[in-house]
Scaffold this motif. Structure first.
Motif, mmCIF file in Angstrom:
data_model
loop_
_atom_site.group_PDB
_atom_site.id
_atom_site.type_symbol
_atom_site.label_atom_id
_atom_site.label_comp_id
_atom_site.label_asym_id
_atom_site.label_seq_id
_atom_site.Cartn_x
_atom_site.Cartn_y
_atom_site.Cartn_z
ATOM 1 N N MET A 1 0.830 -1.183 0.000
ATOM 2 C CA MET A 1 0.000 0.000 0.000
ATOM 3 C C MET A 1 0.875 1.247 0.000
ATOM 4 S SD MET A 1 -3.081 1.014 2.536
ATOM 5 C CE MET A 1 -2.590 2.134 3.798
ATOM 6 N N THR A 2 0.478 2.240 -0.764
ATOM 7 C CA THR A 2 1.193 3.502 -0.826
ATOM 8 C C THR A 2 1.078 4.227 0.506
ATOM 9 O OG1 THR A 2 0.671 3.673 -3.180
ATOM 10 C CG2 THR A 2 1.348 5.681 -2.086
ATOM 11 N N GLN A 3 2.157 4.842 0.936
ATOM 12 C CA GLN A 3 2.193 5.589 2.194
ATOM 13 C C GLN A 3 2.043 7.085 1.925
ATOM 14 O OE1 GLN A 3 2.497 4.136 5.322
ATOM 15 N NE2 GLN A 3 2.120 2.321 4.097
ATOM 16 N N PRO A 4 1.524 7.837 2.899
ATOM 17 C CA PRO A 4 1.495 9.294 2.739
ATOM 18 C C PRO A 4 2.914 9.834 2.559
ATOM 19 C CG PRO A 4 0.138 8.618 4.588
ATOM 20 C CD PRO A 4 0.912 7.403 4.156
ATOM 21 N N PHE A 5 3.025 10.929 1.862
ATOM 22 C CA PHE A 5 4.300 11.601 1.644
ATOM 23 C C PHE A 5 4.535 12.560 2.814
ATOM 24 C CE2 PHE A 5 6.691 15.224 -0.055
ATOM 25 C CZ PHE A 5 7.783 14.581 -0.611
ATOM 26 N N ARG A 6 5.756 12.605 3.334
ATOM 27 C CA ARG A 6 6.058 13.443 4.497
ATOM 28 C C ARG A 6 7.201 14.411 4.203
ATOM 29 N NH1 ARG A 6 4.755 8.426 6.383
ATOM 30 N NH2 ARG A 6 3.000 8.378 7.840
ATOM 31 N N SER B 96 9.089 23.126 14.559
ATOM 32 C CA SER B 96 8.876 22.374 13.322
ATOM 33 C C SER B 96 7.557 21.617 13.357
ATOM 34 C CB SER B 96 10.012 21.381 13.099
ATOM 35 O OG SER B 96 11.241 22.039 12.922
ATOM 36 N N VAL B 97 7.058 21.330 12.164
ATOM 37 C CA VAL B 97 5.899 20.457 11.977
ATOM 38 C C VAL B 97 6.260 19.441 10.906
ATOM 39 C CG1 VAL B 97 4.082 22.078 12.660
ATOM 40 C CG2 VAL B 97 4.862 22.036 10.284
ATOM 41 N N THR B 98 5.583 18.301 10.968
ATOM 42 C CA THR B 98 5.723 17.308 9.912
ATOM 43 C C THR B 98 4.473 17.375 9.058
ATOM 44 O OG1 THR B 98 7.080 15.873 11.289
ATOM 45 C CG2 THR B 98 6.006 14.857 9.375
ATOM 46 N N GLY B 99 4.658 17.669 7.789
ATOM 47 C CA GLY B 99 3.549 17.659 6.844
ATOM 48 C C GLY B 99 3.388 16.261 6.286
ATOM 49 N N VAL C 194 -3.745 17.362 3.312
ATOM 50 C CA VAL C 194 -2.463 17.699 3.921
ATOM 51 C C VAL C 194 -2.712 17.943 5.402
ATOM 52 C CG1 VAL C 194 -0.484 19.256 3.958
ATOM 53 C CG2 VAL C 194 -1.657 18.822 1.789
ATOM 54 N N ASP C 195 -1.984 17.243 6.247
ATOM 55 C CA ASP C 195 -2.029 17.464 7.688
ATOM 56 C C ASP C 195 -0.646 17.862 8.167
ATOM 57 O OD1 ASP C 195 -4.704 16.745 7.886
ATOM 58 O OD2 ASP C 195 -4.286 14.720 8.594
ATOM 59 N N PHE C 196 -0.609 18.817 9.097
ATOM 60 C CA PHE C 196 0.638 19.225 9.735
ATOM 61 C C PHE C 196 0.556 18.865 11.209
ATOM 62 C CE2 PHE C 196 0.336 22.019 6.048
ATOM 63 C CZ PHE C 196 1.597 21.887 5.503
ATOM 64 N N THR C 197 1.519 18.069 11.666
ATOM 65 C CA THR C 197 1.544 17.555 13.028
ATOM 66 C C THR C 197 2.696 18.186 13.791
ATOM 67 O OG1 THR C 197 0.692 15.464 12.161
ATOM 68 C CG2 THR C 197 1.626 15.415 14.373
ATOM 69 N N ASN C 198 2.425 18.633 15.031
ATOM 70 C CA ASN C 198 3.482 19.230 15.848
ATOM 71 C C ASN C 198 4.322 18.151 16.526
ATOM 72 O OD1 ASN C 198 1.974 18.376 18.080
ATOM 73 N ND2 ASN C 198 1.270 20.430 18.628
ATOM 74 N N ASP C 199 5.299 18.573 17.310
ATOM 75 C CA ASP C 199 6.211 17.627 17.974
ATOM 76 C C ASP C 199 5.501 16.724 18.975
ATOM 77 O OD1 ASP C 199 8.393 18.499 16.525
ATOM 78 O OD2 ASP C 199 9.089 19.895 18.075
ATOM 79 N N ALA C 200 4.328 17.147 19.468
ATOM 80 C CA ALA C 200 3.558 16.335 20.417
ATOM 81 C C ALA C 200 2.682 15.303 19.708
ATOM 82 C CB ALA C 200 2.694 17.237 21.293
ATOM 83 N N GLY C 201 2.699 15.309 18.361
ATOM 84 C CA GLY C 201 1.916 14.350 17.600
ATOM 85 C C GLY C 201 0.486 14.794 17.319
ATOM 86 N N LYS C 202 0.177 16.057 17.585
ATOM 87 C CA LYS C 202 -1.174 16.586 17.365
ATOM 88 C C LYS C 202 -1.248 17.251 15.984
ATOM 89 C CE LYS C 202 -4.434 20.023 18.983
ATOM 90 N NZ LYS C 202 -4.579 21.278 19.690
#
Length: 134
Positions: free
Chosen positions: A1-6, A71-74, A91-99
């Motif tokens: 399965m294809t994974q989201p791009f980060r 930083s955030v992970t897109g 597109v989701d942006f997640t902070n260092d706490a995983g939110k």
């Protein structure tokens, strides 16, 4: 399965608004940067040479923000098949706490690079980007 791009983004001082966090216009730019980086990383070179994508709509939910130096992970993916020349993108942006602090649903139109005319998105063009994520 294809994974989201980060992709990771770090807020620079010039990204910060008078409220002390990343300006909304920067988030929109990061959404577009995610889409472009995903296309550049995954698209078949023949498709990349033939087609270009233009955004037609952004829907963005802001649930948090970051300050300069943070930083955030897109994470981006295509949630399903295209319809004609249109394709949705998440597109989701997640902070260092995983939110997830910023979440976007965008609509894109595919055009023939040479003519600028709309192009029906064929299954083989979109397939490498689709993720059953939700």
């Amino acid at each position: 399965m294809t994974q989201p791009f980060r992709k990771i983004f770090t807020a620079a001082p010039d990204h910060i608004d008078e409220m002390g966090h990343v300006n909304n216009a920067v988030w929109v730019q990061w959404v577009q940067d995610m889409a472009t980086a995903h296309w550049d990383a995954v698209a078949d070179p023949a498709h990349a040479a033939e087609f270009v994508w233009l955004v037609t709509r952004h829907e963005i939910d802001y649930r948090g923000n970051i300050a300069a130096g943070e930083s955030v992970t897109g994470e981006t993916w295509i949630p399903g098949e295209a319809k004609g020349a249109q394709s949705a993108r998440r597109v989701d942006f997640t902070n260092d706490a995983g939110k997830v602090i910023v979440s976007a649903k965008t609509m894109w139109a595919m055009l023939h690079r040479e003519t600028g005319r709309l192009a029906r998105v064929r299954p083989e063009v979109i397939a490498p980007f689709i993720v059953n994520h939700e």
